[in-house]
Design an enzyme around this catalytic site. Structure first.
Site, PDB file in Angstrom:
ATOM      1  N   GLN A 106      -0.836  23.141  -4.810  1.00  0.00           N
ATOM      2  CA  GLN A 106      -0.413  24.470  -5.261  1.00  0.00           C
ATOM      3  C   GLN A 106       1.043  24.475  -5.738  1.00  0.00           C
ATOM      4  OE1 GLN A 106      -3.092  26.920  -4.384  1.00  0.00           O
ATOM      5  NE2 GLN A 106      -2.123  28.077  -6.030  1.00  0.00           N
ATOM      6  N   LYS A 164       0.928  23.213  -9.368  1.00  0.00           N
ATOM      7  CA  LYS A 164       0.139  24.138 -10.186  1.00  0.00           C
ATOM      8  C   LYS A 164       0.957  25.407 -10.463  1.00  0.00           C
ATOM      9  CE  LYS A 164      -3.796  24.927  -8.421  1.00  0.00           C
ATOM     10  NZ  LYS A 164      -5.139  25.275  -7.977  1.00  0.00           N
ATOM     11  N   LYS A 224      -0.814  27.633   1.332  1.00  0.00           N
ATOM     12  CA  LYS A 224      -2.276  27.767   1.464  1.00  0.00           C
ATOM     13  C   LYS A 224      -2.579  28.103   2.918  1.00  0.00           C
ATOM     14  CE  LYS A 224      -6.051  27.355  -1.059  1.00  0.00           C
ATOM     15  NZ  LYS A 224      -6.288  27.586  -2.488  1.00  0.00           N
ATOM     16  N   GLY A 227      -7.472  34.852  -2.478  1.00  0.00           N
ATOM     17  CA  GLY A 227      -8.771  34.327  -2.060  1.00  0.00           C
ATOM     18  C   GLY A 227      -8.928  32.849  -2.359  1.00  0.00           C
ATOM     19  N   ASP A 228      -9.973  32.275  -1.846  1.00  0.00           N
ATOM     20  CA  ASP A 228     -10.395  30.896  -2.147  1.00  0.00           C
ATOM     21  C   ASP A 228     -11.837  30.830  -1.655  1.00  0.00           C
ATOM     22  OD1 ASP A 228      -9.191  28.094  -3.010  1.00  0.00           O
ATOM     23  OD2 ASP A 228     -10.425  27.661  -1.265  1.00  0.00           O
ATOM     24  N   THR A 283      -9.771  32.611 -12.946  1.00  0.00           N
ATOM     25  CA  THR A 283      -9.832  31.152 -12.767  1.00  0.00           C
ATOM     26  C   THR A 283     -10.900  30.555 -13.680  1.00  0.00           C
ATOM     27  OG1 THR A 283      -9.172  31.487 -10.480  1.00  0.00           O
ATOM     28  CG2 THR A 283      -9.926  29.291 -11.067  1.00  0.00           C
ATOM     29  N   ASN A 338     -17.096  32.386  -7.253  1.00  0.00           N
ATOM     30  CA  ASN A 338     -16.222  33.102  -8.193  1.00  0.00           C
ATOM     31  C   ASN A 338     -15.868  32.271  -9.421  1.00  0.00           C
ATOM     32  OD1 ASN A 338     -13.025  33.382  -8.823  1.00  0.00           O
ATOM     33  ND2 ASN A 338     -14.023  35.365  -8.697  1.00  0.00           N
ATOM     34  N   SER A 344      -2.786  36.104 -10.459  1.00  0.00           N
ATOM     35  CA  SER A 344      -2.303  36.688  -9.208  1.00  0.00           C
ATOM     36  C   SER A 344      -0.834  37.064  -9.353  1.00  0.00           C
ATOM     37  CB  SER A 344      -2.442  35.695  -8.057  1.00  0.00           C
ATOM     38  OG  SER A 344      -3.748  35.714  -7.541  1.00  0.00           O
TER      39      SER A 344
END
Ligand code: NDP
Length: 450
Positions: free
Chosen positions: A110, A113, A125, A164-165, A208, A239, A382
């Site tokens: 992350q 990214k 995370k 979310g994930d 995403t 998702n 986000s």
């Protein structure tokens, strides 16, 4: 021995019990040596030794009561990995496989990214080994409330903003947000992926999956090709996979597969996204239900996949979109995809390809978009939600989608240009890793040892 190898060897000896974390670090460090050679300040400032350790990490007990009145206990975590360029930002994963090593791999990814998006967000995370599958809505609500009872101490709109994930969608974000508000009395953008009438952003749900397709299109355009008319394999049915399929169809491509943890769907006529949404977003059912509703769809359970392969990657296609989970494409899968003529792989899931698979894709010269570049559209949107919350405003779907497209185009250009600069044209793994790293490393040096 190179600086990056020394740091990796030391890390491996200390965290041998966290294989996914070591894999994520290895993938990044093996590409950084050219930039480390070019700028000795990174080694002098011990940037690698510092960047591979989270700034802070929390592990807490989550106690809740199920519908039968039984007390249940789960583990909760938040890994605040790096805040050099902004508040920690990264999703929450609820899945029985969650442990600190999995969250460290996701938090480490992350950092780079989030840097690549060009927006001011650091990396983090979190999550739990709680399994939302088979739980009633009230059980999920009680779990989310108990989880937030612990987590609220460590987050805030300028501190750490979870999203979310896997296993955390709109329902879970709603319960988490309600509890945060109750505990802190603050109405702030502390979580992203919120509902549209309580601070959410249009196009966040789609971001995403749409972004993964925009990235694929940019890679193909750079080679004089296009997604139009391509047959595509998509894995996952959550998702990311759903909105990846939706955008592929809009682009004139045809997704012919989706999968979940129990099996896969293959339909030569293409995936029906409306039915997929009904099965997965509304009924929360298995893909066997999809096969009941779409007679042309063929369902294969995981136990019938060819030995050594994920069934999805055995279907000959022009483009592949892994959108389920980590290490779902092994070296043999990658070689089979290449043999069957795949021209493009764009990763929606985090670290879906093993190191052997990545090397096979790179060696073949196909358009390969690594996760931290190709799936950055979710976190980028986000951040757009955070911007709208801070300005107490709401943009239209078209505005957010246009910004998302420009961010994905920018990430592709940045990674491609950086790869060229370091003499590795077309290697977007190296390009994305170096481009993401430099911004964070320079900020760490500027902020001193602290
Ligand atoms: P969801 O929970 O919505 O969907 C996950 C899908 O993957 C489900 O179909 C699930 O099947 C399947 N899956 C999960 N674990 C496994 C497994 N071990 N083996 C096979 N299939 C599995 O999650 P998302 O779509 O949000 O996330 C998918 C991937 O994308 C993850 O890697 C996530 O980290 C990544 N990602 C997500 C972003 C987002 O905005 N949501 C942003 C960037 C990356 P089943 O339902 O049967 O478990």
């Amino acid at each position: 021995m190179s600086y990056s190898q020394q740091v990796f060897d030391d890390l491996s000896s200390r965290y041998a019990y966290q294989p996914e974390f070591l894999q994520a670090v290895q993938e990044v460090l093996t590409t950084l040596q050219p930039v480390l050679d070019k700028n000795p300040a990174y080694q002098k400032n011990k940037i690698l030794e510092r960047i591979v350790e989270p700034e802070r990490s929390f592990h807490f007990r989550v106690e809740w009561v199920d519908d039968k009145g039984e007390i249940q206990v789960n583990n909760g975590y938040r890994v605040q990995f790096n805040s050099a360029i902004g508040p920690y930002k990264g999703g929450l994963r609820f899945h029985p496989s969650v442990n600190e090593g999995i969250l460290k791999f996701l938090g480490f990814e992350q950092i780079f990214k989030n840097s690549l998006t060009g927006t001011p967000i650091g990396g983090g995370k979190g999550g739990s080994d709680f399994d939302p599958k088979g739980k009633s809505d009230t059980e999920v609500m009680r779990f989310c409330q108990a989880f937030m009872l612990q987590l609220h101490r460590y987050i805030g709109s300028t501190v750490d903003v979870p999203a979310g994930d896997i296993g955390v969608g709109g329902r879970e974000i709603g319960y988490l947000y309600g509890m945060y508000k109750r505990l802190t009395t603050k109405y702030e953008g502390v979580l992203t992926g919120k509902g549209l009438n309580w601070g959410g952003s249009l196009a966040r749900t789609e971001a995403t999956g749409y972004g993964v397709v925009y990235f694929a299109d940019e890679m193909l355009k750079a080679r004089g090709q296009s997604l139009e008319g391509m047959r595509c394999a998509v894995s996952g049915a959550g998702n990311v996979a759903i909105y990846c399929c939706e955008k592929l169809i809009e682009k004139g491509a045809k997704p012919v597969t989706v999968s979940d943890s129990r099996g896969m769907i293959y339909d030569e006529n293409g995936i029906d996204v409306k039915v997929l949404k009904q099965v997965k977003e509304e009924e929360r059912a298995s893909l066997t239900r999809y096969a009941e509703l779409v007679p042309t769809a063929k369902y294969t359970p995981v136990k019938d996949y060819p030995a050594g392969h994920n069934g999805v990657w055995t279907i000959p296609v022009d483009a592949a979109f892994p959108c389920a989970t980590q290490n779902e494409v092994n070296e043999e899968d990658a070689k089979l995809l290449i043999k069957n003529g795949v021209k493009c792989v764009s990763e929606g899931a985090n670290m879906p390809s093993s190191i052997g698979a990545i090397n096979a894709f790179l060696a073949s010269g196909i358009a390969y978009g690594p996760a931290k570049a190709a799936n950055a559209g979710g976190v980028a949107t986000s951040q757009l939600e955070m911007e709208q919350n801070a300005g107490m405003t709401a943009w239209t779907f078209e505005e957010v989608d246009a910004k998302l497209f420009n961010i994905m185009k920018g990430i592709h250009e940045n990674a491609a240009e950086t790869a060229r600069e370091f003499g590795a044209e077309g290697n977007l793994v190296l390009g994305a890793n170096i481009a993401g790293f430099v911004k964070v490393a320079d900020a760490m040096i500027a902020q001193g040892v602290c």
